[in-house]
Design an enzyme around this catalytic site. Structure first.
Site, PDB file in Angstrom:
ATOM      1  N   GLU A  51      -0.475   9.416   8.312  1.00 31.94           N
ATOM      2  CA  GLU A  51      -1.462   8.085   8.665  1.00 31.94           C
ATOM      3  C   GLU A  51      -1.419   7.375   8.331  1.00 31.94           C
ATOM      4  O   GLU A  51      -2.424   6.681   9.443  1.00 31.94           O
ATOM      5  CB  GLU A  51      -2.105   8.889   6.808  1.00 31.94           C
ATOM      6  CG  GLU A  51      -3.493   7.977   6.872  1.00 31.94           C
ATOM      7  CD  GLU A  51      -4.699   7.691   5.188  1.00 31.94           C
ATOM      8  OE1 GLU A  51      -4.653   5.908   5.455  1.00 31.94           O
ATOM      9  OE2 GLU A  51      -4.121   8.333   4.111  1.00 31.94           O
ATOM     10  N   HIS A  52      -0.113   6.877   7.855  1.00 34.23           N
ATOM     11  CA  HIS A  52      -0.224   5.155   8.068  1.00 34.23           C
ATOM     12  C   HIS A  52       0.268   5.326   9.966  1.00 34.23           C
ATOM     13  O   HIS A  52      -0.002   4.190  10.155  1.00 34.23           O
ATOM     14  CB  HIS A  52       1.067   4.638   7.198  1.00 34.23           C
ATOM     15  CG  HIS A  52       0.765   3.999   5.808  1.00 34.23           C
ATOM     16  ND1 HIS A  52       0.839   3.352   5.285  1.00 34.23           N
ATOM     17  CD2 HIS A  52      -0.315   5.083   4.934  1.00 34.23           C
ATOM     18  CE1 HIS A  52      -0.069   2.696   3.933  1.00 34.23           C
ATOM     19  NE2 HIS A  52      -0.279   4.425   4.037  1.00 34.23           N
TER      20      HIS A  52
END
Length: 429
Positions: A51-52
């Site tokens: 996600e990052h």
């Protein structure tokens, strides 16, 4: 009246949207059926790490360009990871929808995984931040106590050991496996045309790295939760941060409306029992509340309170008394009616947000849950009888079902306080 439209593409990706002509904005989200419960032990935290990394650049856009584009749109771009899905979402003025979806599609399907080591440090700092926030960390401890070694018992954010060492090829392999069209829903709400959203999604699919096999996420169900357990982490805090919790119900369980009302009655509002009895009447806590989570095959229900040592035993005893009182059927009609109106009002007011409407559509589809109309939801809430709420409290929050988690300075003091709430658990400590 249902205003949403659903299209399933040949690729397997589903696109759902709701047109709201009275707004000048659009909310759009890529919902991926990948969460922390889908990870192996050696990759715990990889879903959140990806996600990052989606923000750190693609084949066409650098990390700085992604940030500059959305700042230039006057919009917002963010993401979130849960135990069962990942969400990349944006809210922009309606005339910027095409630009937003172009960038988001590239982020989801063609991340470059650049700046990997730098982002490791960011996530490690995030883990350290949670370690310094006992009121947050204790929720990971109660999940571990309730679900044990099952992936639902692991923290979504992952562990420092895994994040600091997981190699790029393992990250890319997980992404290739999970980020495939058949495991993705695109949801949108606002001043939009469904056909245009579908067209933009199909364009994004062209950016995929080809040749990957389709994947249907068949996560193994939790057959049976382990016996209740106690988790204590010693920390020199001013307060004891405590969670009592137990396995709950799944999101498809018809009792979920009764569970939401039980949550509202116990600790979900300013007039709730725990807030009034522990905070307002006795001043024993600043933060005290109940919580419910629902997953594909199970759920979690519990309470949290943060209090000083002198108040610990009594505050926990009051919480146990209130749970037992509801479970015994002592639920006045006016209290149930207030909880119903509170729940219905919060739902209806939230529907004025394009983001909330998008979330409702996307989450329902990615979790294969029935997408109910607002009138049906209101009717289901109104139909709940107080006997159903009391029976659910008795079934889910019986003392012998409770696990406990605490962060504080003295484990013995916590166990002693727990004896009045969950005696079997305390004696086994």
């Amino acid at each position: 009246m249902q205003n949403w439209v659903l299209t399933e593409l040949d690729s397997g990706e589903r696109v759902v949207s709701e047109r709201l002509e009275h707004v000048r904005s659009a909310a759009v989200g890529y919902w991926i059926g990948a969460g922390s419960r889908d990870e192996q032990v050696a990759e715990a935290g990889v879903t959140h790490f990806i996600e990052h990394l989606l923000f750190k650049g693609t084949g066409r856009y650098s990390a700085l360009e992604i940030a500059e584009i959305f700042d230039g749109l006057g919009g917002e771009l963010n993401a979130a990871t849960s135990r069962e899905h990942t969400l990349v979402y944006a809210r922009v003025p309606d005339h910027h929808l095409e630009t937003a979806m172009d960038v988001m599609g590239d982020m989801v399907f063609a991340p470059s995984f650049d700046e990997l080591d730098a982002e490791r440090e960011v996530v490690l700092e995030e883990i350290a931040m949670y370690d310094d926030a006992p009121q947050e960390l204790v929720h990971d401890l109660i999940s571990e106590a309730v679900f044990g070694d099952h992936p639902l018992g692991r923290p979504v954010i992952g562990t420092a050991d895994v994040i600091s060492s997981i190699p790029r090829d393992s990250i890319a392999r997980y992404h290739d496996t999970m980020y495939v069209p058949g495991n993705i829903v695109v949801a949108a709400a606002g001043n939009i045309e469904h056909e245009r959203v579908v067209e933009l999604v199909e364009r994004a699919l062209e950016q995929r790295n080809g040749g990957r096999e389709q994947h249907v996420n068949m996560r193994p169900p939790l057959v049976q939760a382990p016996p209740p357990r106690l988790r204590f982490q010693r920390k020199e805090t001013e307060q004891y941060h405590v969670c009592l919790g137990a396995p709950g119900i799944s999101r498809s369980d018809r009792r979920r409306f009764a569970a939401s009302l039980l949550d509202a009655i116990l600790g979900g509002s300013a007039s709730s029992r725990l807030f009034q009895e522990i905070r307002e009447k006795r001043g024993m806590a600043y933060a005290v509340y109940s919580f419910v989570s629902q997953y594909t095959d199970t759920g979690q229900i519990g309470i949290y309170l943060g209090t000083r040592e002198d108040n610990l035993a009594e505050a926990l005893a009051i919480a146990a008394e209130q749970i037992a009182d509801v479970a015994a059927g002592n639920l006045p009609d006016r209290e149930l009616e207030r909880a119903k109106e509170n729940l219905k009002g919060r739902i209806l007011l939230s529907m004025e947000s394009t983001s909330t409407r998008m979330n409702r559509l996307g989450k329902s589809l990615i979790t294969d849950s029935e997408l109910l109309s607002l009138d049906r939801i209101v009717a289901e809430i109104d139909a709940v009888e107080k006997a159903s709420v009391s029976e659910l409290a008795a079934a889910l929050l019986a003392p012998e079902r409770l696990s406990a988690a605490c962060i504080g300075p003295d484990g013995d003091r916590f166990v002693a306080a727990l004896e009045r709430v969950a005696p079997d658990l305390a004696r086994a400590a």
